[in-house]
Write a protein that holds these residues in place. Structure first.
Motif, short mmCIF file in Angstrom:
data_model
loop_
_atom_site.label_atom_id
_atom_site.label_comp_id
_atom_site.label_asym_id
_atom_site.label_seq_id
_atom_site.Cartn_x
_atom_site.Cartn_y
_atom_site.Cartn_z
N UNK A 29 0.84 -1.20 0.00
CA UNK A 29 0.00 0.00 0.00
C UNK A 29 0.87 1.26 0.00
N UNK A 30 2.14 1.11 0.35
CA UNK A 30 3.10 2.22 0.33
C UNK A 30 3.69 2.42 -1.07
N UNK A 31 3.51 1.44 -1.95
CA UNK A 31 4.07 1.51 -3.30
C UNK A 31 4.66 0.18 -3.71
N UNK A 32 5.01 0.06 -4.98
CA UNK A 32 5.50 -1.23 -5.47
C UNK A 32 6.85 -1.58 -4.85
N UNK A 33 7.03 -2.90 -4.69
CA UNK A 33 8.25 -3.40 -4.05
C UNK A 33 8.65 -4.73 -4.68
N UNK A 34 9.94 -5.01 -4.63
CA UNK A 34 10.44 -6.30 -5.09
C UNK A 34 10.30 -7.32 -3.96
N UNK A 35 10.45 -8.59 -4.30
CA UNK A 35 10.40 -9.64 -3.28
C UNK A 35 11.48 -9.37 -2.23
N UNK A 36 12.66 -8.97 -2.68
CA UNK A 36 13.76 -8.69 -1.75
C UNK A 36 13.39 -7.57 -0.78
N UNK A 37 12.78 -6.50 -1.28
CA UNK A 37 12.37 -5.39 -0.41
C UNK A 37 11.31 -5.85 0.60
N UNK A 38 10.39 -6.67 0.13
CA UNK A 38 9.34 -7.18 1.02
C UNK A 38 9.96 -8.05 2.10
N UNK A 39 10.87 -8.95 1.69
CA UNK A 39 11.56 -9.82 2.64
C UNK A 39 12.29 -9.01 3.70
N UNK A 40 13.02 -7.99 3.24
CA UNK A 40 13.80 -7.15 4.15
C UNK A 40 12.90 -6.47 5.18
N UNK A 41 11.76 -5.96 4.73
CA UNK A 41 10.84 -5.27 5.63
C UNK A 41 10.18 -6.23 6.61
N UNK A 42 9.96 -7.46 6.18
CA UNK A 42 9.25 -8.43 7.03
C UNK A 42 10.19 -9.33 7.80
N UNK A 43 11.47 -9.25 7.50
CA UNK A 43 12.44 -10.20 8.03
C UNK A 43 11.89 -11.63 7.95
N UNK A 44 11.44 -11.97 6.76
CA UNK A 44 10.84 -13.27 6.50
C UNK A 44 11.61 -13.95 5.38
N UNK A 45 11.55 -15.27 5.35
CA UNK A 45 12.26 -16.03 4.32
C UNK A 45 11.67 -15.75 2.94
N UNK A 46 12.53 -15.78 1.94
CA UNK A 46 12.09 -15.53 0.57
C UNK A 46 11.05 -16.51 0.09
N UNK A 47 11.20 -17.78 0.48
CA UNK A 47 10.24 -18.78 0.01
C UNK A 47 8.85 -18.50 0.58
N UNK A 48 8.77 -18.07 1.83
CA UNK A 48 7.47 -17.75 2.44
C UNK A 48 6.83 -16.55 1.75
N UNK A 49 7.62 -15.52 1.50
CA UNK A 49 7.10 -14.33 0.84
C UNK A 49 6.64 -14.67 -0.57
N UNK A 50 7.47 -15.42 -1.31
CA UNK A 50 7.12 -15.80 -2.68
C UNK A 50 5.85 -16.64 -2.71
N UNK A 51 5.72 -17.54 -1.74
CA UNK A 51 4.52 -18.39 -1.67
C UNK A 51 3.27 -17.53 -1.44
N UNK A 52 3.35 -16.58 -0.53
CA UNK A 52 2.19 -15.73 -0.23
C UNK A 52 1.89 -14.77 -1.38
N UNK A 53 2.92 -14.28 -2.05
CA UNK A 53 2.71 -13.43 -3.22
C UNK A 53 2.02 -14.23 -4.33
#
Length: 117
Positions: A29-53
């Motif tokens: 909602x703050x603007x477009x982001x890459x998976x890496x940016x999302x991971x960094x903000x959430x301190x979450x694993x890439x696979x979890x973020x990719x799965x939810x995306x």
């Protein structure tokens, strides 16, 4: 039996039924982001973020745009921000009601103790 609109709503809310997906939407909602940016903000694993995306993409809630080697994700519909804000309002109202009930119970408990003294 169910209308297309009711089915859409049910599927849409199912897609929102995971805390990590909600948090991803809040970030987007703050603007477009890459998976890496999302991971960094959430301190979450890439696979979890990719799965939810992937879930959010399959329900057309987010869209991806390729830029070089990265995919930038954004909300498909800006009204999603309004929905998240309404959900926050509902939560706050519920919390206020719960706190009010708790205070009433505490007041009753305290007045009962005073009468027993």
């Amino acid at each position: 039996m169910w209308s297309d609109l009711q089915q859409f709503k049910a599927d849409f809310f199912k897609a929102l039924s995971h805390p990590l997906r909600i948090r991803i939407l809040e970030l987007l909602s703050e603007g477009e982001k890459s998976v890496h940016e999302i991971q960094k903000n959430l301190t979450s694993e890439g696979s979890a973020v990719s799965q939810q995306l992937s879930v959010l993409r399959s329900k057309n809630i987010v869209i991806g745009r390729k830029e070089g080697k990265n995919v930038l994700y954004s909300l498909r519909d800006p009204s999603t921000v309004d929905l998240l804000n309404v959900a926050r309002e509902l939560f706050n109202n519920h919390l206020i009601d719960t706190l009010s009930m708790y205070e009433e119970l505490e007041d009753q408990k305290n007045s009962t103790k005073k009468k027993g003294l």
